[in-house]
Write a protein that holds these residues in place. Structure first.
Motif, short mmCIF file in Angstrom:
data_model
loop_
_atom_site.label_atom_id
_atom_site.label_comp_id
_atom_site.label_asym_id
_atom_site.label_seq_id
_atom_site.Cartn_x
_atom_site.Cartn_y
_atom_site.Cartn_z
N TYR A 50 -95.87 -5.65 -67.63
CA TYR A 50 -96.26 -5.90 -66.25
C TYR A 50 -95.03 -6.23 -65.41
CZ TYR A 50 -100.82 -6.79 -68.45
OH TYR A 50 -101.98 -6.71 -69.18
N CYS A 51 -95.07 -5.86 -64.14
CA CYS A 51 -94.07 -6.38 -63.23
C CYS A 51 -94.75 -7.35 -62.27
CB CYS A 51 -93.36 -5.27 -62.48
SG CYS A 51 -94.39 -4.21 -61.43
N ALA A 52 -93.99 -8.30 -61.80
CA ALA A 52 -94.53 -9.35 -60.95
C ALA A 52 -93.48 -9.75 -59.92
CB ALA A 52 -94.93 -10.56 -61.79
N ALA A 53 -93.96 -10.21 -58.78
CA ALA A 53 -93.06 -10.61 -57.68
C ALA A 53 -93.26 -12.08 -57.35
CB ALA A 53 -93.34 -9.74 -56.45
N LEU A 54 -92.16 -12.77 -57.23
CA LEU A 54 -92.15 -14.19 -56.88
C LEU A 54 -91.43 -14.33 -55.55
CD1 LEU A 54 -92.51 -17.22 -57.65
CD2 LEU A 54 -90.25 -17.06 -58.71
N PHE A 55 -92.10 -14.93 -54.59
CA PHE A 55 -91.48 -15.15 -53.29
C PHE A 55 -90.41 -16.22 -53.46
CE2 PHE A 55 -90.92 -14.81 -48.91
CZ PHE A 55 -90.90 -16.07 -48.32
N TYR A 56 -89.18 -15.79 -53.56
CA TYR A 56 -88.08 -16.72 -53.89
C TYR A 56 -86.79 -15.98 -53.66
CZ TYR A 56 -85.66 -20.39 -56.52
OH TYR A 56 -84.84 -21.42 -56.90
N MET A 57 -85.92 -16.57 -52.88
CA MET A 57 -84.61 -15.94 -52.66
C MET A 57 -83.64 -16.51 -53.67
SD MET A 57 -84.26 -15.35 -48.57
CE MET A 57 -85.14 -16.83 -48.08
N GLY A 58 -83.14 -15.64 -54.51
CA GLY A 58 -82.33 -16.07 -55.63
C GLY A 58 -83.11 -15.87 -56.90
N LEU A 59 -82.67 -16.48 -57.98
CA LEU A 59 -83.34 -16.32 -59.25
C LEU A 59 -83.56 -17.71 -59.84
CD1 LEU A 59 -82.50 -13.54 -61.79
CD2 LEU A 59 -83.57 -15.69 -62.43
N PRO A 60 -84.80 -18.15 -59.93
CA PRO A 60 -85.05 -19.52 -60.42
C PRO A 60 -84.70 -19.64 -61.89
CG PRO A 60 -87.11 -18.33 -60.17
CD PRO A 60 -86.05 -17.44 -59.60
N SER A 61 -84.22 -20.80 -62.27
CA SER A 61 -83.85 -21.02 -63.66
C SER A 61 -85.08 -20.97 -64.57
CB SER A 61 -83.12 -22.36 -63.81
OG SER A 61 -83.96 -23.41 -63.35
N ASP A 62 -86.24 -21.29 -64.03
CA ASP A 62 -87.46 -21.28 -64.83
C ASP A 62 -88.26 -20.00 -64.61
OD1 ASP A 62 -89.59 -23.38 -62.72
OD2 ASP A 62 -88.12 -21.84 -62.23
N TRP A 63 -87.54 -18.88 -64.48
CA TRP A 63 -88.21 -17.62 -64.13
C TRP A 63 -89.28 -17.23 -65.14
CZ3 TRP A 63 -87.91 -13.40 -67.44
CH2 TRP A 63 -86.93 -13.48 -68.44
N ARG A 64 -89.17 -17.66 -66.37
CA ARG A 64 -90.12 -17.22 -67.38
C ARG A 64 -91.46 -17.94 -67.26
NH1 ARG A 64 -87.93 -16.43 -73.28
NH2 ARG A 64 -89.56 -14.85 -73.23
N THR A 65 -91.45 -19.11 -66.66
CA THR A 65 -92.68 -19.91 -66.60
C THR A 65 -93.24 -20.07 -65.20
OG1 THR A 65 -91.33 -21.92 -66.49
CG2 THR A 65 -92.07 -21.19 -68.67
N ARG A 66 -92.57 -19.54 -64.24
CA ARG A 66 -93.04 -19.64 -62.86
C ARG A 66 -94.37 -18.91 -62.68
NH1 ARG A 66 -90.46 -21.59 -57.82
NH2 ARG A 66 -88.58 -22.62 -58.58
#
Length: 131
Positions: free
Chosen positions: A100-116
């Motif tokens: 699956y692909c998913a989009a997170l409204f966030y500028m940059g890359l959060p360190s917790d990207w796997r659990t967001r």
């Protein structure tokens, strides 16, 4: 409306390659981090990779990978087309899953990207690696 569509899955032998594509509409990549996830039968969904094209002030191009796919998978984007790709090489049977692909409204890359909690999800595309 924001929509995502993942495609490009299929059947491949071990050691083979596939390229998954994630098509986005209703948003621009500048303001989102895009993640690839997968879920195998009987297993929890896991984050595979994530990409950010912008931190809001500069073109970022940051990427992250799960350890299990590092050096085999490559995430990239075509910003003009609002597309994100996942090139998967040296595929193994354990890579078999729905991706699956998913989009997170966030500028940059959060360190917790796997659990967001991502804001938008596309439908999955099946990847089967088997001899």
């Amino acid at each position: 409306d924001v929509q995502l569509q993942a495609f490009g899955g299929g059947f491949v032998q071990p050691g083979g390659s596939l390229r998954l594509s994630c098509s986005g509409s209703g948003f621009t990549l500048d303001y989102y981090a895009i993640g690839w996830y997968r879920q195998a039968p009987g297993k929890e969904r896991e984050g595979v990779s994530c990409l950010s094209v912008s931190d809001g002030s500069t073109w970022d191009g940051s990427t992250r990978y799960a350890d299990s796919v590092k050096d085999r998978f490559t995430i990239s984007s075509d910003n003009a087309k609002n597309m994100v790709y996942l090139q998967m090489n040296s595929l193994k049977p354990e890579d078999t899953a729905v991706y699956y692909c998913a989009a997170l409204f966030y500028m940059g890359l959060p360190s917790d990207w796997r659990t967001r909690e991502y804001d938008y999800w596309g439908q999955g595309t099946q990847v089967t690696v088997s001899s």
